[in-house]
Each structure stands twice: as structure tokens, then as C-alpha cells.
Motif scaffolding. Structure first.
Motif, PDB file in Angstrom:
ATOM      1  N   LEU A 201      43.250  -4.952  63.796  1.00  0.00           N
ATOM      2  CA  LEU A 201      44.221  -4.034  63.237  1.00  0.00           C
ATOM      3  C   LEU A 201      43.512  -2.790  62.718  1.00  0.00           C
ATOM      4  O   LEU A 201      42.379  -2.872  62.248  1.00  0.00           O
ATOM      5  CB  LEU A 201      44.987  -4.701  62.099  1.00  0.00           C
ATOM      6  CG  LEU A 201      45.894  -5.870  62.491  1.00  0.00           C
ATOM      7  CD1 LEU A 201      46.458  -6.533  61.239  1.00  0.00           C
ATOM      8  CD2 LEU A 201      47.014  -5.417  63.405  1.00  0.00           C
ATOM      9  N   PRO A 202      44.163  -1.637  62.780  1.00  0.00           N
ATOM     10  CA  PRO A 202      43.528  -0.415  62.283  1.00  0.00           C
ATOM     11  C   PRO A 202      43.493  -0.388  60.770  1.00  0.00           C
ATOM     12  O   PRO A 202      44.215  -1.145  60.097  1.00  0.00           O
ATOM     13  CB  PRO A 202      44.443   0.693  62.823  1.00  0.00           C
ATOM     14  CG  PRO A 202      45.789   0.041  62.909  1.00  0.00           C
ATOM     15  CD  PRO A 202      45.519  -1.383  63.313  1.00  0.00           C
ATOM     16  N   GLU A 203      42.675   0.478  60.212  1.00  0.00           N
ATOM     17  CA  GLU A 203      42.662   0.658  58.766  1.00  0.00           C
ATOM     18  C   GLU A 203      44.051   1.086  58.314  1.00  0.00           C
ATOM     19  O   GLU A 203      44.662   1.974  58.894  1.00  0.00           O
ATOM     20  CB  GLU A 203      41.638   1.724  58.381  1.00  0.00           C
ATOM     21  CG  GLU A 203      41.495   1.916  56.876  1.00  0.00           C
ATOM     22  CD  GLU A 203      40.431   2.944  56.530  1.00  0.00           C
ATOM     23  OE1 GLU A 203      40.258   3.209  55.333  1.00  0.00           O
ATOM     24  OE2 GLU A 203      39.797   3.474  57.464  1.00  0.00           O
ATOM     25  N   GLY A 204      44.552   0.423  57.283  1.00  0.00           N
ATOM     26  CA  GLY A 204      45.896   0.708  56.819  1.00  0.00           C
ATOM     27  C   GLY A 204      46.962  -0.145  57.470  1.00  0.00           C
ATOM     28  O   GLY A 204      48.072  -0.256  56.950  1.00  0.00           O
ATOM     29  N   VAL A 205      46.661  -0.745  58.595  1.00  0.00           N
ATOM     30  CA  VAL A 205      47.432  -1.737  59.362  1.00  0.00           C
ATOM     31  C   VAL A 205      48.818  -1.283  59.831  1.00  0.00           C
ATOM     32  O   VAL A 205      49.333  -1.812  60.813  1.00  0.00           O
ATOM     33  CB  VAL A 205      47.568  -3.103  58.625  1.00  0.00           C
ATOM     34  CG1 VAL A 205      46.218  -3.641  58.223  1.00  0.00           C
ATOM     35  CG2 VAL A 205      48.508  -3.032  57.435  1.00  0.00           C
ATOM     36  N   LEU A 206      49.452  -0.314  59.181  1.00  0.00           N
ATOM     37  CA  LEU A 206      50.829   0.028  59.518  1.00  0.00           C
ATOM     38  C   LEU A 206      50.969   0.441  60.973  1.00  0.00           C
ATOM     39  O   LEU A 206      51.951   0.081  61.639  1.00  0.00           O
ATOM     40  CB  LEU A 206      51.340   1.146  58.603  1.00  0.00           C
ATOM     41  CG  LEU A 206      52.793   1.580  58.823  1.00  0.00           C
ATOM     42  CD1 LEU A 206      53.755   0.424  58.563  1.00  0.00           C
ATOM     43  CD2 LEU A 206      53.138   2.770  57.934  1.00  0.00           C
ATOM     44  N   ASN A 207      50.015   1.194  61.487  1.00  0.00           N
ATOM     45  CA  ASN A 207      50.137   1.740  62.837  1.00  0.00           C
ATOM     46  C   ASN A 207      49.377   0.901  63.867  1.00  0.00           C
ATOM     47  O   ASN A 207      48.737   1.434  64.771  1.00  0.00           O
ATOM     48  CB  ASN A 207      49.645   3.191  62.858  1.00  0.00           C
ATOM     49  CG  ASN A 207      50.493   4.084  61.985  1.00  0.00           C
ATOM     50  OD1 ASN A 207      51.662   3.808  61.740  1.00  0.00           O
ATOM     51  ND2 ASN A 207      49.902   5.164  61.498  1.00  0.00           N
ATOM     52  N   GLY A 208      49.484  -0.416  63.722  1.00  0.00           N
ATOM     53  CA  GLY A 208      48.751  -1.312  64.597  1.00  0.00           C
ATOM     54  C   GLY A 208      49.588  -1.983  65.661  1.00  0.00           C
ATOM     55  O   GLY A 208      49.123  -2.910  66.324  1.00  0.00           O
ATOM     56  N   ARG A 209      50.817  -1.538  65.869  1.00  0.00           N
ATOM     57  CA  ARG A 209      51.676  -2.177  66.858  1.00  0.00           C
ATOM     58  C   ARG A 209      51.164  -1.883  68.267  1.00  0.00           C
ATOM     59  O   ARG A 209      50.951  -0.739  68.625  1.00  0.00           O
ATOM     60  CB  ARG A 209      53.107  -1.668  66.726  1.00  0.00           C
ATOM     61  CG  ARG A 209      53.809  -2.154  65.465  1.00  0.00           C
ATOM     62  CD  ARG A 209      55.069  -1.340  65.235  1.00  0.00           C
ATOM     63  NE  ARG A 209      55.857  -1.908  64.153  1.00  0.00           N
ATOM     64  CZ  ARG A 209      57.010  -2.565  64.337  1.00  0.00           C
ATOM     65  NH1 ARG A 209      57.488  -2.711  65.558  1.00  0.00           N
ATOM     66  NH2 ARG A 209      57.670  -3.053  63.321  1.00  0.00           N
ATOM     67  N   GLY A 210      51.005  -2.940  69.052  1.00  0.00           N
ATOM     68  CA  GLY A 210      50.457  -2.783  70.384  1.00  0.00           C
ATOM     69  C   GLY A 210      51.515  -2.532  71.438  1.00  0.00           C
ATOM     70  O   GLY A 210      52.665  -2.986  71.315  1.00  0.00           O
TER      71      GLY A 210
END
Length: 279
Positions: A201-210
Motif C-alpha cells: 500500500l502507498p504511504e497514507g494508504v487512501l490512494n492504494g486501490r488497484g
């Protein structure tokens, strides 16, 4: 949001060109463009607005903050009605600063729904509680499972309050299939959304949708669950992904259409082809 780099006119044109007949809209770009202007734009393009996202954030303790949240949600209902959609998606809100009681926060959501449900009904709009993955419980959404969402929704008539089923948020939960059946039996599946789970997941996780097909979620399996539960509505794809946003939006939309066909479409997977938008 999947192609937020596109303006609303660019989005509607791209949908029309690709044969996409439905679009789920977010409030921020709609309000920037103008609600009535956006409604006309979408209507003139022959598109149907499936949902408006998002209302919610209903967990505040401070009376002024609660009043402001309720007012904002009433505006969101008004905007949904103006756009011609019958569904407003709710992200319920996280724990207020200094508070750690998840149950109390969920009760405040219920209190807010008791006011907002009848208001939404008068405007022909349903409220769809979206459970978010537990990693968001502290700061974004204290409703983490479909069971918790339904426990809230079932206090109210189904035509007022139901749920959003989003694969990104529920795929890990082995109770989710039975909760989808529960929601379907009560007529409470108000929208169904697809996004894949990819790691890291990216840092901050919010924008991690694949992108569909890039991760761990079996889209056709989850589509089967909601269809077995009686859902016949539109299926949305909702991706927050910095990599996708950095690309050409029309290219991303074409890719997403192809991925949907390959991984969640009605055709046999072996016949659907790969994710090449030219195929």
C-alpha cells in the motif's frame, strides 16, 4: 474518481465514445462545475448518474460540528436529486479527536440517520452506508464491516437506508458473503463497487486501490454474491490511484472498461480477452 484528471465535459465525452452509459459522480467536481450545469451536461450526453459520493462524516460530538455535518448532508441529498440519482453514498466518519469509543460513534451515526433518512426520502434519494476497511476506522469510517453497516441500516426503512458493497473494503471478510445475502433479502444493496487490492500500500494508504485484475480480489466471485442476493443495479468501478491519475484519462477509462469486461463481465473469462483496450 477513477479518472479524476478528466474534466466533467471530458469525462462525459469519453464515456459516450466508449459506450459507458452510467457514471458515478463525486461532489467536489460537480460543485465546482455547478450542480445544475453538471446535471444538464450528463443528461445531454445520455448518461445516467448511478450514485453521488459522498455524504456522511456523522460522528462529531460537538453540537455545532454535528449541525454543520447534518446541513452538509442535506445539501448532498439535494445535489443527488438534482443530478437524477437515487443514491447518496455515505462514508460515516472516524473517531473525533480525543475520543476512543467506537460504539458511541456508531450511535451518533444512527442519530444522524434518523434525521437524514426522512429528508432523503422526501427528495427521492436513498442513503447507502459504505463500510470501509478497518485500517480507516480511526480517521475515516468507524463502520468497518457489512454486518456493522446493516446493523445501522436496518433500524430504518430500506427505501431510506441501505449499504454500499465495495470489494476493496470487504473482500477480506469471510462473513461478507452471508451479509450480502442478508442485505439482498432486505432490499438494502443500494450500490456495488469494484476495486482491487494490491500491495504494498502507498504511504497514507487512501490512494492504494488497484486496477481491476491487478490484485487479490476475485471480481467475478463477488459479482456472483450480489447477483445471487438479487442485485440488478449498475456496477461501479472506483479507483483512487496516483499512478492511474498520472496517466491519460481516456486511456485509463478505456483500460478500465476492458478490465471490467475481462474480470467481471458476463462473457466467459476465456473469451473476454486480455486487458488491452484495443481488443
Amino acid at each position: 474518481m477513477t479518472v479524476k484528471q478528466l474534466t466533467l465535459p471530458e469525462l462525459t465525452a469519453a464515456c459516450r465514445d466508449l459506450g459507458v452509459g452510467n457514471v458515478g459522480l463525486w461532489r467536489e467536481p460537480v460543485r465546482s462545475y455547478g450542480v445544475e450545469a453538471a446535471a444538464k451536461l450528463v443528461r445531454d450526453a445520455g448518461l445516467t448518474v448511478t450514485t453521488l459520493c459522498r455524504g456522511g462524516f456523522l460522528t462529531a460530538v460537538d453540537p455545532d460540528e454535528r449541525a454543520a455535518a447534518l446541513a452538509d448532508n442535506r445539501r448532498a441529498v439535494d445535489e443527488a436529486a438534482a443530478l437524477g440519482t437515487d443514491t447518496l453514498v455515505l462514508v460515516s466518519g472516524g473517531l473525533p479527536a480525543g475520543h476512543k469509543d467506537l460504539r458511541a460513534a456508531r450511535e451518533r451515526i444512527a442519530d444522524a440517520l434518523a434525521e437524514l433518512g426522512p429528508y432523503a426520502e422526501r427528495h427521492g434519494v436513498r442513503l447507502a452506508i459504505e463500510p470501509l476497511h478497518p485500517m480507516f476506522a480511526a480517521d475515516r469510517c468507524v463502520v468497518s464491516t457489512l454486518a456493522q453497516a446493516l446493523d445501522l441500516a436496518e433500524r430504518f426503512p430500506a427505501h431510506q437506508v441501505g449499504v454500499t458493497v465495495d470489494t476493496y473494503h470487504v473482500w477480506w471478510d469471510d462473513r461478507a458473503p452471508e451479509q450480502i445475502a442478508r442485505a439482498g433479502a432486505g432490499g438494502r444493496i443500494h450500490t456495488f463497487q469494484l476495486a482491487d487490492w494490491t500491495t504494498p500500500l502507498p504511504e497514507g494508504v487512501l490512494n492504494g486501490r488497484g486496477q481491476i485484475g491487478d490484485g487479490a480480489v476475485d471480481m467475478r466471485e463477488w459479482k456472483g454474491y450480489v447477483e445471487a442476493a438479487g442485485y440488478t443495479g449498475a456496477i461501479e468501478v472506483e479507483l483512487f490511484n496516483e499512478g492511474l491519475w498520472a496517466r491519460d484519462g481516456r486511456e485509463v477509462l478505456a483500460e478500465t472498461v476492458a478490465r471490467f469486461a475481462a474480470h467481471a463481465g458476463d462473457a466467459d473469462p476465456e473469451e473476454a480477452g486480455d486487458a488491452d483496450p484495443e481488443k
